[in-house]
Enzyme design. Structure first.
Site, PDB file in Angstrom:
ATOM      1  CG  HIS A  86     -35.264 -46.014  -7.695  1.00  0.00           C
ATOM      2  ND1 HIS A  86     -34.122 -46.176  -8.431  1.00  0.00           N
ATOM      3  CD2 HIS A  86     -35.016 -45.022  -6.815  1.00  0.00           C
ATOM      4  CE1 HIS A  86     -33.211 -45.305  -8.021  1.00  0.00           C
ATOM      5  NE2 HIS A  86     -33.723 -44.595  -7.034  1.00  0.00           N
ATOM      6  N   GLY A  87     -35.597 -49.729  -8.394  1.00  0.00           N
ATOM      7  CA  GLY A  87     -34.563 -50.660  -8.819  1.00  0.00           C
ATOM      8  C   GLY A  87     -34.945 -51.358 -10.107  1.00  0.00           C
TER       9      GLY A  87
END
Length: 172
Positions: A86-87
């Site tokens: 994720h980011g």
């Protein structure tokens, strides 16, 4: 007996009144089954391709860079063969979820040492900290349930996988 019909506007209002779900951020075209990769690096490349394949999506290099930088901070493998890379991406309008069920599990260096067979990638706008955490928490909670990962293994196609994950409510 006939069922009452509702207009598109009424359907939109009903959707706005309910808690958000993973399906609100998951386009079924961003779901792959039997994805063949040999490494975490190649997996991130394929996930970046999956996310970036839509006209309104962030660029391939932005997605790949975001996933790679986040992974350097710590492994996003959560155990039981599942990873949640994720980011945050500048300029993204709303969260984006992409999913890949791998044809063959790969070494991901997850804390439990189990190879990864399912990847749920989450990208959010830079300023969406609370939404980011709520989506991750909702996913992690479902993946820790005894039967949920097994149900995902039994999905026969991308549409079933998207539907199964899409119903997960994101905390309000």
């Amino acid at each position: 007996m006939t069922r009452p019909t509702i207009s598109a506007a009424e359907a939109d209002t009903a959707a706005a009144d309910r808690a958000p779900r993973i399906g609100d951020f998951l386009d079924p075209r961003r779901v792959a089954t039997d994805l063949e990769v040999s490494s975490r690096k190649r997996l991130f490349e394929r996930m970046a391709e999956l996310v970036s394949s839509h006209p309104d999506a962030p660029g391939l290099d932005d997605v790949l860079g975001t996933l790679t930088r986040r992974e350097k901070l710590g492994c996003t493998g959560i155990g039981r063969g599942i990873a949640l890379p994720h980011g945050r991406i500048q300029g993204l309008a709303e969260p984006v979820v992409a999913v890949a069920r791998l044809k063959h599990a790969i070494d991901y260096q997850a804390p439990d040492g189990e190879p990864v067979w399912l990847v749920v990638c989450l990208l959010v706008p830079v300023e969406a900290t609370e939404t980011h955490l709520k989506i991750l928490a909702a996913l992690a909670a479902h993946f820790s349930a005894p039967d949920f990962p097994e149900q995902l293994k039994r999905c026969r196609c991308a549409e079933q996988l998207a539907a199964h994950l899409g119903g997960i409510e994101v905390g309000g």
